[in-house]
Scaffold this motif. Structure first.
Motif, PDB file in Angstrom:
ATOM      1  N   ASP A 198       0.830  -1.208   0.000  1.00 50.31           N
ATOM      2  CA  ASP A 198       0.000   0.000   0.000  1.00 50.31           C
ATOM      3  C   ASP A 198       0.865   1.260   0.000  1.00 50.31           C
ATOM      4  OD1 ASP A 198      -2.309  -1.452  -0.061  1.00 50.31           O
ATOM      5  OD2 ASP A 198      -2.970  -0.943   1.966  1.00 50.31           O
ATOM      6  N   TRP A 199       1.992   1.211   0.733  1.00 53.72           N
ATOM      7  CA  TRP A 199       2.887   2.380   0.769  1.00 53.72           C
ATOM      8  C   TRP A 199       3.433   2.659  -0.635  1.00 53.72           C
ATOM      9  CZ3 TRP A 199       7.534   4.252  -0.584  1.00 53.72           C
ATOM     10  CH2 TRP A 199       7.972   5.433   0.037  1.00 53.72           C
ATOM     11  N   GLU A 236       0.794   4.080  -2.932  1.00 51.07           N
ATOM     12  CA  GLU A 236       0.558   5.497  -2.654  1.00 51.07           C
ATOM     13  C   GLU A 236       1.689   6.362  -3.198  1.00 51.07           C
ATOM     14  OE1 GLU A 236      -1.631   8.747  -1.082  1.00 51.07           O
ATOM     15  OE2 GLU A 236      -2.156   6.634  -1.406  1.00 51.07           O
ATOM     16  N   ASN A 267       0.399   8.931  -5.719  1.00 47.87           N
ATOM     17  CA  ASN A 267       0.186  10.268  -5.155  1.00 47.87           C
ATOM     18  C   ASN A 267       1.367  10.651  -4.268  1.00 47.87           C
ATOM     19  OD1 ASN A 267      -0.937  12.679  -4.313  1.00 47.87           O
ATOM     20  ND2 ASN A 267      -2.370  11.733  -2.874  1.00 47.87           N
ATOM     21  N   PHE A 312       0.842   9.958   4.506  1.00 47.85           N
ATOM     22  CA  PHE A 312       0.508   8.534   4.478  1.00 47.85           C
ATOM     23  C   PHE A 312       1.441   7.745   5.401  1.00 47.85           C
ATOM     24  CE2 PHE A 312       0.480   4.240   2.703  1.00 47.85           C
ATOM     25  CZ  PHE A 312      -0.881   4.031   2.484  1.00 47.85           C
TER      26      PHE A 312
END
Length: 348
Positions: free
Chosen positions: A322-323, A326, A330, A337
């Protein structure tokens, strides 16, 4: 498993290797605990987590120098006179250790000795946490290792870290009550922002997002994969536990529960199912010696520190992937985040 903000508040903490992957995550965590941060490291690479997250701003002072240089290192430590030293600086790659064993031993062994010798010569009394690896153990038939098992890594990297363990124990006797030393052993740490070459997750990420070729050495290799948050919490807990114990020396394993120690194929399958189908090239020729199975036993850490891994295999991969998602989707939001991931895990 609660980190004491009261314990850490206002302490002078020196991190070596603070510009690296684990060093960067640790820096952000410690900043949230209101410590006074100092760092010694090589200059960060252009594409590094340290630069991406502007972590240099969290430090009272960043010293960019090589730990192999005792004269410079000693002057810096004299100037800081830290309460805690967390020694993470190292040459950490197995493949590179075969290509340049001299540099690996010099950095890992002599670099560590330079830090401990500076403490001895200056009569300082900082708490010293020495970070080694799960690979310090002499291979055995069980392929699961507890802290009392014989040391003796085979490849140059693992061997150098075994030497660091012996060195740390020796200096704990030399320094006696002047300095408390603990070594910590964790391996195959994953998490967002690791851009190292020749590591499985960063290689997969480059394959997915940058269309780079993915080469797999051994699909069946089993490793103690764990998200960076779990061992870093263990590091901090080991410092808190042993900080006021004069002349104490301990070594701790930090690894996932046995059910979460998976093979490489399991990671490939998870990514294929939940993110994107990946294509890899398998190397059939064995380039260098590696243990097929490597697992850590955590009983001592659980008993002595009340530490237990919080994240399972699936959650560790979710946080990690997920990191990266992201970051590539973005980038402007990646600092927020990152802080959100830390806050959710540590309840800061």
């Amino acid at each position: 498993m609660v980190i004491s903000k009261k314990f850490w508040r206002g302490k002078k903490v020196l991190i070596t290797g603070h510009t690296g992957f684990k060093g960067t995550w640790l820096s952000i965590i410690l900043n949230k605990l209101n410590v006074n941060l100092y760092g010694i490291s090589l200059k960060p690479k252009k594409k590094s987590l340290f630069k991406i997250l502007n972590v240099n701003k969290l430090y009272k002072k960043n010293f960019y120098t090589n730990i192999k240089n005792f004269t410079k290192l000693n002057k810096i430590i004299q100037k800081i006179n830290p309460d805690v030293i967390i020694h993470m600086a190292a040459q950490p790659l197995v493949r590179l250790s075969y290509e340049d064993p001299y540099e690996t031993y010099f950095t890992n062994v002599i670099g560590t000795m330079n830090i401990l010798e500076s403490i001895r010569q200056n009569n300082f009394q900082p708490f010293s946490l020495i970070v080694t690896t799960d690979k310090v153990y002499r291979p055995n038939n069980q392929n699961i290792y507890k802290e009392s098992d014989a040391l003796g890594g085979i490849d140059p990297y693992s061997s150098s870290k075994s030497c660091v363990e012996h060195l740390s124990l020796s200096y704990s006797k030399i320094l006696n009550k002047k300095c408390k030393i603990v070594t910590v052993r964790a391996g195959n740490v994953i998490g967002g922002g690791d851009w190292s070459e020749d590591r499985l997750i960063p290689d997969i990420v480059r394959h997915i997002f940058e269309k780079k070729k993915l080469i797999i050495r051994n699909l069946e290799s089993i490793r103690p994969w764990q998200h960076v948050f779990d061992p870093l919490k263990g590091y901090l807990m080991s410092i808190e536990k042993n900080f006021h114990k004069s002349g104490n020396y301990n070594a701790y394993n930090f690894g996932p529960k046995n059910a979460n120690q998976k093979n490489v194929r399991s990671i490939i399958n998870y990514v294929n199912k939940n993110y994107k189908k990946i294509n890899y090239q398998k190397i059939n020729k064995k380039e260098f010696s590696e243990e097929k199975i490597l697992k850590l036993q955590n009983k001592f850490s659980k008993k002595n520190l009340n530490w237990d891994p919080k994240l399972n295999f699936r959650n560790s991969l979710i946080l990690t992937l997920d990191w990266y998602h992201e970051f590539y989707r973005n980038k402007k939001n990646i600092i927020e985040f990152t802080n959100k991931q830390i806050s959710n895990f540590f309840n800061f």
